[in-house]
Design an enzyme around this catalytic site. Structure first.
Site, PDB file in Angstrom:
ATOM      1  N   ARG A 118      10.913  13.564  16.244  1.00 47.77           N
ATOM      2  CA  ARG A 118      10.025  14.184  15.248  1.00 47.77           C
ATOM      3  C   ARG A 118       8.736  13.378  15.142  1.00 47.77           C
ATOM      4  O   ARG A 118       7.646  13.918  14.984  1.00 47.77           O
ATOM      5  CB  ARG A 118      10.720  14.306  13.878  1.00 47.77           C
ATOM      6  CG  ARG A 118       9.779  14.744  12.769  1.00 47.77           C
ATOM      7  CD  ARG A 118      10.496  15.390  11.598  1.00 47.77           C
ATOM      8  NE  ARG A 118      11.691  14.687  11.189  1.00 47.77           N
ATOM      9  CZ  ARG A 118      11.722  13.553  10.492  1.00 47.77           C
ATOM     10  NH1 ARG A 118      10.605  12.977  10.112  1.00 47.77           N
ATOM     11  NH2 ARG A 118      12.864  12.974  10.173  1.00 47.77           N
ATOM     12  N   TYR A 127      -6.738  35.326  10.500  1.00 52.35           N
ATOM     13  CA  TYR A 127      -5.429  35.867  10.882  1.00 52.35           C
ATOM     14  C   TYR A 127      -4.609  36.148   9.610  1.00 52.35           C
ATOM     15  O   TYR A 127      -4.570  35.313   8.685  1.00 52.35           O
ATOM     16  CB  TYR A 127      -4.727  34.846  11.787  1.00 52.35           C
ATOM     17  CG  TYR A 127      -3.270  35.126  11.981  1.00 52.35           C
ATOM     18  CD1 TYR A 127      -2.847  36.301  12.588  1.00 52.35           C
ATOM     19  CD2 TYR A 127      -2.310  34.224  11.554  1.00 52.35           C
ATOM     20  CE1 TYR A 127      -1.503  36.566  12.756  1.00 52.35           C
ATOM     21  CE2 TYR A 127      -0.966  34.472  11.718  1.00 52.35           C
ATOM     22  CZ  TYR A 127      -0.564  35.652  12.316  1.00 52.35           C
ATOM     23  OH  TYR A 127       0.773  35.917  12.474  1.00 52.35           O
ATOM     24  N   ASP A 152     -10.136  27.797  13.293  1.00 50.91           N
ATOM     25  CA  ASP A 152      -9.082  28.351  14.137  1.00 50.91           C
ATOM     26  C   ASP A 152      -9.760  28.882  15.397  1.00 50.91           C
ATOM     27  O   ASP A 152     -10.505  29.853  15.355  1.00 50.91           O
ATOM     28  CB  ASP A 152      -8.348  29.466  13.371  1.00 50.91           C
ATOM     29  CG  ASP A 152      -7.168  30.033  14.155  1.00 50.91           C
ATOM     30  OD1 ASP A 152      -7.204  30.009  15.398  1.00 50.91           O
ATOM     31  OD2 ASP A 152      -6.220  30.523  13.519  1.00 50.91           O
ATOM     32  N   LYS A 183      -0.931  31.952  22.249  1.00 54.71           N
ATOM     33  CA  LYS A 183      -1.835  32.959  22.787  1.00 54.71           C
ATOM     34  C   LYS A 183      -2.385  32.509  24.156  1.00 54.71           C
ATOM     35  O   LYS A 183      -1.635  32.325  25.078  1.00 54.71           O
ATOM     36  CB  LYS A 183      -2.941  33.232  21.763  1.00 54.71           C
ATOM     37  CG  LYS A 183      -2.391  33.497  20.351  1.00 54.71           C
ATOM     38  CD  LYS A 183      -1.605  34.781  20.306  1.00 54.71           C
ATOM     39  CE  LYS A 183      -0.671  34.970  19.121  1.00 54.71           C
ATOM     40  NZ  LYS A 183      -0.853  34.297  17.891  1.00 54.71           N
TER      41      LYS A 183
END
Ligand SMILES: Cc1ncc(COP(=O)(O)O)c(C=O)c1O
Length: 385
Positions: free
Chosen positions: A52, A104, A176, A201
């Site tokens: 992590r 978004y 973004d 994407k």
């Protein structure tokens, strides 16, 4: 180095231990620390202790995206929205953010639900209008959240000007950059402090991985994002880090062809009798095209269009044989999405209509099929019965 070279010769290209031209998948959650307990190893600390906190495959991707965006630090998350929420996690209760109104839909949702519940206030603005941004800033404002071209109507924000407004007001500017990728646009060069990606994407590029990335302009901001990444734990696994690294290597070739196809389709759609409007920054006369051209090397491979009636839009989605009627974008296959039922379904209908996200709007992400085949398929899908 130019970006095309950097995409290949990045941190993830050669494995230091073996010379392999592909970063190994370190499928490990923990790393042996025993050396630091031995007398001869006193003071020796291994770089990795727990996945992590850090994993070598993820680190290669994190270095890669930092280099590509021209930032100091990169971080990889389990999804784009995990990157958005972890970046927003550096803010505190009582803070206020100014966000573009047509970001978004999932980013809109977390800002207006979860973060609101925890006391982070926000104001949505038309970020293509710099005065709107300025007017929304209050003494509590800590960040400006942008997406350009915007989603799904591809409105353009002047990054240099908007980031300068943010800097002057002491705000962190967050961009973004999913639609553009660092191949076409590098917001840190325009003054942004943090760049975010849904690497699901174009960066991943093959519709086979869910991933998010964040890059900071400074080490100090990097430490803040890292604290949330390690604390919240929405990290990207080694396999998905590897898939994303592999996708990045072909980004230039894919996107160059995909945006050429997007322009051909946008031009053809503009002439179609059942099409009301086409939204694509590559089209001559598109609003703010000069601003986009000044800050990006291309118009990208996402375009939207409105049919004249809702029936025509629904028929198109049902009849197209080459475009997948699906959520997402940026894959090698062409995707047609229906924002009112998909990416922007979480925005109230009235608000959607105000933003121009109507029942006739379709968003296209062009893939690597031959443009002529796509055009023929779209014409058939738009034809009356
Ligand atoms: C511009 C943009 N940002 C963020 C996201 C969220 O990314 P993910 O679906 O990987 O969580 C998306 C997803 O569609 C997006 O299009």
């Amino acid at each position: 180095m130019n970006i095309g070279t950097l995409l290949i010769h990045n941190a993830g290209t050669v494995d230091a231990a073996t010379g392999a031209l592909s970063t190994p998948v370190f499928q490990a959650s923990t790393f042996d620390q025993s050396v630091s307990f031995k007398a001869e190893g006193a003071g020796v600390e291994r770089e990795f202790d727990y996945a992590r906190s850090g994993n070598p495959t993820r680190k290669a991707l994190e270095h890669t995206i930092a280099a590509l965006e021209g930032g100091t630090n990169g971080y990889a998350f389990s999804s784009g929205i995990a990157a958005v929420s972890s970046v927003l996690g550096i803010l505190s209760t009582g803070d206020h953010i100014v966000a573009a109104e047509d970001i978004y839909g999932g980013s809109y949702r977390i800002i207006n639900t979860f973060f609101k519940r925890w006391g982070l206030e926000s104001t949505a603005v038309d970020a293509s209008n710099l005065d709107d941004i300025k007017r929304a800033i209050t003494p509590k404002t800590k960040a400006l959240f942008l997406e350009t071209p915007s989603n799904p109507l591809l409105k353009i924000t002047d990054l240099n000007a908007a980031c300068a407004i943010a800097r002057e007001a002491g705000l962190i500017s967050i961009v973004d950059n999913t639609f553009m990728t660092p191949y076409l646009q590098r917001p840190i060069e325009n003054g942004a402090d943090i760049v975010i990606h849904s690497a699901t994407k174009f960066l991943g590029g093959h519709s086979d991985v869910l991933a998010g990335l964040a890059v900071t302009r400074t080490e100090a901001l990097g430490r803040e994002v890292y604290r949330v990444q390690n604390g919240f734990g929405a990290v990207l696994g080694p396999w998905d880090s590897w898939l994303t690294l592999r996708g990045v290597k072909t980004l230039k070739a894919r996107l160059a062809m995909q945006q050429k196809t997007a322009l051909s389709i946008a031009q053809r759609l503009q002439q179609h009798k059942n099409v009301e409007a086409v939204y694509y920054p590559g089209l001559e006369g598109f609003t703010s095209k000069p601003v986009h051209d000044a800050q990006a090397r291309g118009a990208g491979a996402v375009l939207s269009f409105k049919t004249k009636t809702t029936e025509q839009a629904l028929r198109f989605l049902g009849k197209t044989r080459l475009a997948a009627a699906a959520v997402s974008l940026g894959g090698v296959e062409t995707i047609a999405s229906y924002p009112v039922r998909m990416s922007h379904a979480s925005i109230p209908k009235q608000e959607r209509e105000r933003l121009g996200i109507t029942d006739t709007l379709i968003r296209i992400s062009t893939g690597l099929e031959d443009a002529e085949d796509l055009i023929a398929d779209f014409e058939a899908a738009l034809a009356e019965e």
